[in-house]
Design an enzyme around this catalytic site. Structure first.
Site, PDB file in Angstrom:
ATOM      1  N   SER A 130       0.753  -1.156  -0.059  1.00 26.41           N
ATOM      2  CA  SER A 130      -0.021  -0.007   0.085  1.00 26.41           C
ATOM      3  C   SER A 130       1.002   1.169   0.132  1.00 26.41           C
ATOM      4  O   SER A 130       1.996   1.264   0.497  1.00 26.41           O
ATOM      5  CB  SER A 130      -0.920   0.058   1.308  1.00 26.41           C
ATOM      6  OG  SER A 130      -1.606   1.045   1.374  1.00 26.41           O
ATOM      7  N   TYR A 155      -2.384   0.171  10.049  1.00 27.38           N
ATOM      8  CA  TYR A 155      -2.713  -0.451   8.656  1.00 27.38           C
ATOM      9  C   TYR A 155      -1.458  -0.645   7.839  1.00 27.38           C
ATOM     10  O   TYR A 155      -0.874  -1.345   7.333  1.00 27.38           O
ATOM     11  CB  TYR A 155      -3.918  -0.058   7.959  1.00 27.38           C
ATOM     12  CG  TYR A 155      -3.940  -0.310   6.548  1.00 27.38           C
ATOM     13  CD1 TYR A 155      -4.503  -1.645   6.050  1.00 27.38           C
ATOM     14  CD2 TYR A 155      -3.504   0.318   5.471  1.00 27.38           C
ATOM     15  CE1 TYR A 155      -4.534  -1.994   4.988  1.00 27.38           C
ATOM     16  CE2 TYR A 155      -3.616   0.099   4.021  1.00 27.38           C
ATOM     17  CZ  TYR A 155      -3.989  -1.206   3.824  1.00 27.38           C
ATOM     18  OH  TYR A 155      -4.100  -1.481   2.654  1.00 27.38           O
TER      19      TYR A 155
END
Length: 326
Positions: A130, A155
Site C-alpha cells: 500500500s 494498517y
C-alpha cells in the site's frame, strides 16, 4: 496451470480474477467474506465470477494455516502463480479496531508465504502492499527507495511488515516475490468505505457528505483497470530464483494526484448534483498527500496508467446507479 487469487471477492481481487479468466487462465479464488463492509457486494462479485467455467471458489480464512492449506490441497500441484490480495483494509478502521489486522495482515501473510514456498510449480507470488507505507513523507513523488520507517497508521505498519516478511522469504527460500504498493484505487464494484463511494452514495440520496478536514489533502487516485494491468504485468515478470534476493517492489498509481475538493467536484458533475458538506476535523491516520513515482514500474513492467480521473469517476457513478437500482 492455475492462478490462486486470495481476497477474490474483494474489489481488486474480483477485477484481477476477471481479467485472468479473460486471458484463458484457470483461477482458484479464496475469500472468507469478511463483513468489514456489506457482504452482499462481495457475493455479487463472486456470483459474476462463478459463471465462468475456469473459476473455482473456496471459502477460507488465510489467518488460519490449516484451513488455508486444506483449501488448496486438491490444487497444490497445479498452482503456478499467486496474487495475494486478501487483507483487512482501512486506515481509519485500524485506529479503532487494531486487533482486526493481526489475523489477515500479519498471520495471514505469513501463512501465504509458507504455503507458497512448498508449492512445487509456483513461479511467482505477487502480493498487495500500500501507498500507506510512505506515511507523511514530505518527499514527492513517493519513490520505492524512500524511507518507510514511520507509518502513520497500524494498517500501514502491517503492510510494511508484510514487505519485510516477504524480503526474508525471498532470501531464505529463493521464492520469487513482488510487492505492489497500490495508490487509492477507484472504479466500479469498489469498496463502500472509500470516500469516492460514500460521496456518490450520499449525493445521489440527497444527503450531506461527511468531509474530514478542509479538502486540501491530495491523493493519487488510480482507476481499477490500470491497477489490474499493473498486477498482470507484475505476475508475468517474476524475479529470477538465481538472484540473491528475488524480491521486487513497485508503485502502482496514476502519477496525477488531485485534492479531495477536486474529487468532490468531479463526483458532483457526474451525479448532476451539488453536495452539501458536514465538515469534521482531520481523521487520525490520514496523510497529507500521496503521489506515486512510477519510474521503476514503467521501466520494468511497461506500466502506464491510461484512465483520467474524470473518466474513472463517470464510469463509477454510472455503475453505482445501476447497482443501487438492481
Amino acid at each position: 496451470m492455475t492462478i490462486l487469487v486470495t481476497g477474490v471477492a474483494g474489489f481488486i481481487g474480483y477485477h484481477v480474477a476477471e481479467a485472468l479468466l479473460a486471458q484463458g487462465e484457470r483461477v482458484l479464488g479464496l475469500d472468507n467474506m469478511n463483513p468489514y463492509y456489506d457482504t452482499k457486494l462481495k457475493q455479487a462479485r463472486l456470483h459474476r465470477l462463478e459463471r465462468h467455467p475456469h473459476f473455482s471458489y473456496v471459502f477460507a480464512d488465510i489467518g488460519r494455516a490449516p484451513a488455508l492449506n486444506a483449501a488448496i490441497d486438491k490444487h497444490g500441484d497445479t498452482i503456478a502463480g499467486i496474487v495475494h490480495l486478501a487483507a483487512q483494509a482501512g486506515v481509519r478502521h485500524s485506529i479503532d479496531h487494531p486487533t482486526d489486522y493481526v489475523g489477515a495482515n500479519l498471520s495471514g501473510h505469513l501463512n501465504v508465504l509458507e504455503m507458497g514456498r512448498h508449492l512445487p510449480r509456483l513461479r511467482h507470488l505477487v502480493y498487495a502492499s500500500s501507498s500507506s507505507v510512505y506515511g507523511n513523507s514530505r518527499r514527492v513523488p513517493f519513490a520505492i527507495d524512500d524511507p518507510v520507517d514511520r507509518p502513520a497508521s497500524l494498517y500501514a505498519a502491517t503492510k510494511r511488515a508484510d514487505e519485510l516478511m516477504s524480503i526474508s522469504y525471498a532470501q531464505l527460500y529463493r521464492l520469487p516475490l513482488t510487492g505492489l504498493r497500490f495508490f487509492t484505487v477507484i472504479g466500479p464494484w469498489g469498496r463502500p468505505d472509500m470516500a469516492y463511494y460514500r460521496f456518490t452514495q450520499a449525493i445521489l440520496a440527497g444527503e450531506k457528505i461527511e468531509v474530514f478536514g478542509d479538502g486540501s489533502v491530495e491523493r493519487d487516485f488510480t482507476y481499477i483497470d490500470d491497477i489490474v494491468a499493473g498486477v498482470l504485468s507484475a505476475l508475468d515478470h517474476p524475479p529470477s530464483r538465481n538472484e540473491e534476493m528475488p524480491h521486487r517492489l513497485y508503485n502502482l498509481g496514476s502519477d496525477r494526484p488531485v485534492s479531495l475538493n477536486h474529487l468532490i467536484d468531479l463526483i458532483e458533475r457526474a451525479c448532476g448534483h451539488k453536495a452539501e458538506r458536514n465538515v469534521h476535523a482531520p481523521a487520525a491516520g490520514d496523510v497529507r498527500a500521496t503521489w506515486a513515482d512510477l519510474t521503476l514500474s514503467r521501466a520494468d513492467l511497461g506500466y502506464e496508467p491510461k484512465t483520467p480521473l474524470a473518466d474513472g469517476i463517470e464510469k463509477f457513478v454510472a455503475w453505482y446507479r445501476d447497482y443501487a437500482q438492481a
